[in-house]
Design an enzyme around this catalytic site. Structure first.
Site, PDB file in Angstrom:
ATOM      1  N   TYR A 146      -5.050   2.966   1.371  1.00 53.43           N
ATOM      2  CA  TYR A 146      -6.115   2.104   0.836  1.00 53.43           C
ATOM      3  C   TYR A 146      -5.917   1.809  -0.642  1.00 53.43           C
ATOM      4  CZ  TYR A 146      -8.324   3.519   5.242  1.00 53.43           C
ATOM      5  OH  TYR A 146      -8.582   3.777   6.572  1.00 53.43           O
ATOM      6  N   HIS A 147      -4.675   1.616  -1.026  1.00 58.68           N
ATOM      7  CA  HIS A 147      -4.320   1.217  -2.390  1.00 58.68           C
ATOM      8  C   HIS A 147      -3.719  -0.186  -2.317  1.00 58.68           C
ATOM      9  CE1 HIS A 147      -3.548   5.821  -2.960  1.00 58.68           C
ATOM     10  NE2 HIS A 147      -4.841   5.539  -3.029  1.00 58.68           N
ATOM     11  N   HIS A 148      -4.483  -1.189  -2.696  1.00 57.12           N
ATOM     12  CA  HIS A 148      -4.037  -2.579  -2.557  1.00 57.12           C
ATOM     13  C   HIS A 148      -3.294  -3.008  -3.814  1.00 57.12           C
ATOM     14  CE1 HIS A 148      -8.033  -2.759  -0.189  1.00 57.12           C
ATOM     15  NE2 HIS A 148      -7.071  -2.226   0.523  1.00 57.12           N
ATOM     16  N   ASP A 185       0.875  -1.172   0.000  1.00 55.64           N
ATOM     17  CA  ASP A 185       0.000   0.000   0.000  1.00 55.64           C
ATOM     18  C   ASP A 185       0.913   1.223   0.000  1.00 55.64           C
ATOM     19  OD1 ASP A 185      -2.078   1.929   0.414  1.00 55.64           O
ATOM     20  OD2 ASP A 185      -3.272   0.383   1.410  1.00 55.64           O
ATOM     21  N   HIS A 186       0.348   2.377  -0.165  1.00 54.93           N
ATOM     22  CA  HIS A 186       1.118   3.610   0.000  1.00 54.93           C
ATOM     23  C   HIS A 186       1.027   4.066   1.440  1.00 54.93           C
ATOM     24  CE1 HIS A 186       0.404   4.090  -4.531  1.00 54.93           C
ATOM     25  NE2 HIS A 186       1.696   3.859  -4.352  1.00 54.93           N
TER      26      HIS A 186
END
Lengths: 546, 191
Positions: free
Chosen positions: A479-481, A325-326
């Site tokens: 919330y970047h999978h 994730d970031h």
């Protein structure tokens, strides 16, 4: 009907909806988020396309009630789009807890329903991290391969942007819409940044700065994340509706539980459940899995068979590994003057100046100048034990002079950071739930500190009283999978090839940020969209060969 | 600072309700028969406290509560609350929740103060809400009496006010969250 609690979330009724399989389908897409929607729209008309999504089809008329949920304190973020419950059980383990149900929406439109809508292209070196930065994994494709698809994706989503960013990768044409004007708050930051020799520039938004393809321009509701009532912010229902107009079939509340295959290494059917408790088999000539960075590997692992005992498309053993994730880096405080925050829910200026300084020890990172620092008065008004003049005094004291910066930092792929199946927990249909083990390495944590240093320098130059810093100990996911079905030319090193087709199964593609070998630090959705369009072209070409 | 019909329409738009047109008809019919006079209790509700309150009784009680939870600086409360409730009392789950919570407030007012809430002195209305626990409760549509009064009565009114442009301006933001105030105000400096 009004009222936040009047929204049904599409989990009951609808007995008359036909959710039976489509005969003679050419393409079955799993997931109606942005990737699945773009694939479906691109192929529909020429191909018989069916899209299966685990979640409901949300009623557009409920968006304002969802906005009320976003504002009222009795509703958490997952409640806005009905995430949670037995359907969405998960486990988290490892170094850091991962709030998965805050990080996704299940349903037609997917997580674009609650995203903020920031759409940058990855930088050229992001595709060559191992070669250029000495860490991570190279993609098997270059920026140049994706460049025309980026341009198409910007048109499809509707991106408002400008070409004033000297650090952005090369582009050949303007964005489809003009960028949003800088905020008043940006003008305050600009003076400080100029003193420090730090460049500010516009930021591309998947949000209409003017009417675009029948959709409204932004009207300033200020609740972009998690819901845009006006439709000015792009979400994937746009392409789902277009695909349906061209003849595609979209089936909601149809979670795919496994993919079946034959002896020739071809997927033959997606087995899905429906609300009436039935199971169905959707056969097709080609399958595109577009279920995001967690549910995509989960589906492959759930599809284990005698031939593929470790999960479908998992000959490499890497399905679920390299979950990324970031990382958020931020700082904020107050000024002794008005800063005009919380009129809109998106930001209008950024700084990519430090992005390509990345090397073995420093990750790429970007900086953001917030337009929504500090409390929102209406949200604050609904908490506390005062009212009348006392409440108004508190609101006035709390609002008006906040400033804040954010930033995103890349984390490196690590096989120990991963998505697996839980040993003994199952969802509402008896299938093992995802288990997210999220770990973050020192390079990312050190880079968060570097980002914080710059942020604090800017805030102090601005004259702010710095009141909080989100550093390595307070960071969280954006919330970047990403990364869980990585792309590689080598079947032993990745799950999909350079065309996003699985190495093990000839007619199965993955359209998702799960294919990112290394993530960069840019929000991933424009790259997801570009890859999805490219996947659609490859599917179409290969179907034409057969 | 006067609350206007535009504020009520904006507040309704923020929560996904309409109703202003029907309300306008009703207001015209009632012109001169109530209005601000209700503050003195001389146009009290016909509802006698038994059974669920009718729309007029809900409006009267909510307007009285609004005079307690809204700051002194606002005027035009009667028309604003009336217009807002015109869109919320729409037969929805939410509308019936308001009605039920108002019934509990009225029941407490009549039991503890021997008068409907609209007839209470300002200090007694404030005390009534606090004795109900609505000041310290967290809002919850399915919770205790205090939590439901907080959700359906106190926060309902505060949401309406502070999601409206006039309510926002009281705080210093003419385009508060929930109000579709355009994509220009964020560019403007302080006025």
């Amino acid at each position: 009907m009004s009222g936040a609690e009047s929204v049904a979330d599409g989990r009951s009724g609808e007995a008359d909806i036909d959710r039976t399989p489509v005969p003679d389908a050419d393409v079955c897409v799993v997931g109606a988020g942005p990737a699945g929607a773009l694939v479906a729209d691109r192929l529909a008309g020429d191909r018989d396309v069916v899209v299966l999504d685990a979640g409901p089809r949300f009623d557009p008329a409920d968006r304002l009630a969802r906005q009320e949920r976003a504002i009222r304190p009795s509703y958490g973020r997952p409640d806005v789009w009905g995430v949670g419950g037995a359907r969405d059980v998960y486990e988290t383990a490892g170094d850091r807890s991962y709030p998965l149900n805050h990080a996704r929406v299940k349903g037609v439109g997917g997580s674009t329903l609650h995203w903020q809508g920031m759409v940058m292209r990855l930088h050229e070196d992001d595709f060559n991290s191992a070669s250029e930065r000495g860490v991570g994994a190279d993609w098997p494709i270059e920026y140049a391969d994706l460049r025309p698809y980026y341009a198409e994706a910007e048109k499809e989503l509707g991106v408002a942007g400008a070409s004033d960013n000297p650090y952005a990768p090369p582009r050949e044409e303007p964005h489809p819409m003009p960028a949003f004007e800088p905020s008043y708050s940006d003008s305050l930051f600009a003076e400080a940044c100029e003193e420090l020799g730090i460049d500010m520039h516009s930021v591309p938004n998947a949000r209409n700065s003017e009417p675009y393809e029948g959709r409204s321009p932004c009207v300033g509701y200020g609740t972009c994340q998690p819901v845009c009532p006006s439709g000015a912010k792009y979400d994937a229902t746009v392409h789902i509706e277009r695909a349906e107009e061209k003849g595609a079939t979209v089936v909601d509340r149809a979670p795919v539980e496994r993919l079946e295959h034959d002896g020739d290494d071809r997927v033959t059917a997606a087995v899905y459940a429906t609300p009436d408790g039935e199971r169905h088999r959707q056969a097709a000539d080609a399958f595109v899995v577009a279920a995001g960075g967690v549910e995509t590997p989960r589906l492959l692992l759930l599809s284990a068979s005698d031939r593929y005992p470790d999960g479908l498309a998992n000959g490499s053993g890497h399905v679920g590994e390299f979950f990324m994730d970031h990382l958020f880096a931020g700082a904020g405080g107050t000024l002794d003057e008005e800063t005009r925050q919380n009129h809109v829910g998106f930001y209008t200026s950024a700084c990519d100046q430090f992005y390509d300084e990345a090397d073995e020890t420093q990750a790429p990172f970007k900086l953001e100048f917030f337009n929504y620092a500090g409390p929102s008065p209406v949200e604050t008004a609904l908490t506390g034990d005062d009212w009348g003049d006392a409440l108004l005094d508190r609101l006035r004291d709390g609002y008006g002079n906040h400033v804040a910066m954010g930033g995103l930092v890349e984390q490196l792929p690590d096989a120990e950071s991963r998505v697996t199946l839980a040993d003994d927990r199952t969802d509402d249909r008896g299938n093992p739930v995802p288990r997210v083990e999220w770990s973050v390495g020192d390079r990312a944590l050190d880079t968060i500190e570097r980002a914080n240093e710059i942020q604090v320098d800017i805030l102090e130059e601005l004259g702010a009283d710095v009141e909080w810093v989100a550093g390595p100990d307070a960071t969280g996911p954006a919330y970047h999978h990403m990364g869980t079905t990585r792309m590689s030319d080598d079947p032993d090193s990745g799950v999909v090839d350079a065309d996003c087709r699985t190495h093990d199964l000839d007619n199965c593609w993955i359209a998702s940020s799960s294919v990112f070998p290394t993530s960069g630090a840019m929000n991933p959705t424009l790259t997801i969209a570009a890859l999805a369009l490219r996947v659609a072209d490859d599917v179409d070409a290969r179907l034409s060969e057969t | 600072m006067e609350l206007t019909r535009r504020d009520a329409a904006a507040a309704l738009a923020a929560v996904g309700a309409t109703g202003g047109v029907a309300l306008g008809v009703r207001r015209a019919a009632d012109e001169g028969s109530g209005g601000e006079g209700a503050e003195d209790g001389d146009a009290g509700p016909a509802w006698d406290g038994d059974g669920p309150p009718d729309d007029e009784a809900v409006r009267t009680a909510m307007t009285a509560v609004a005079r307690t939870v809204y700051p002194e600086a606002v005027s035009g409360i009667d028309a604003f609350v009336e217009a807002f409730l015109g869109g919320r009392l729409d037969g929805s789950t939410h509308g019936e929740g308001i009605r039920a919570a108002v019934a509990e407030v009225e029941s407490a007012a009549r039991s503890w103060y021997d008068a409907p809430v609209a007839d209470l002195a300002p200090a007694d209305r404030d005390a009534l809400l606090r004795e109900l626990g609505a000041d310290v409760a967290e809002e919850n549509p399915d919770g205790t009496t205090a939590e439901r009064v907080r959700y359906y009565v106190v926060n309902e009114l505060l949401l309406a006010l502070y999601a409206s442009p006039t309510g926002g301006e009281l705080v210093g933001i003419e385009n508060p969250q929930g109000y579709a105030g355009g994509a220009e105000s964020y560019q403007r400096g302080p006025r």
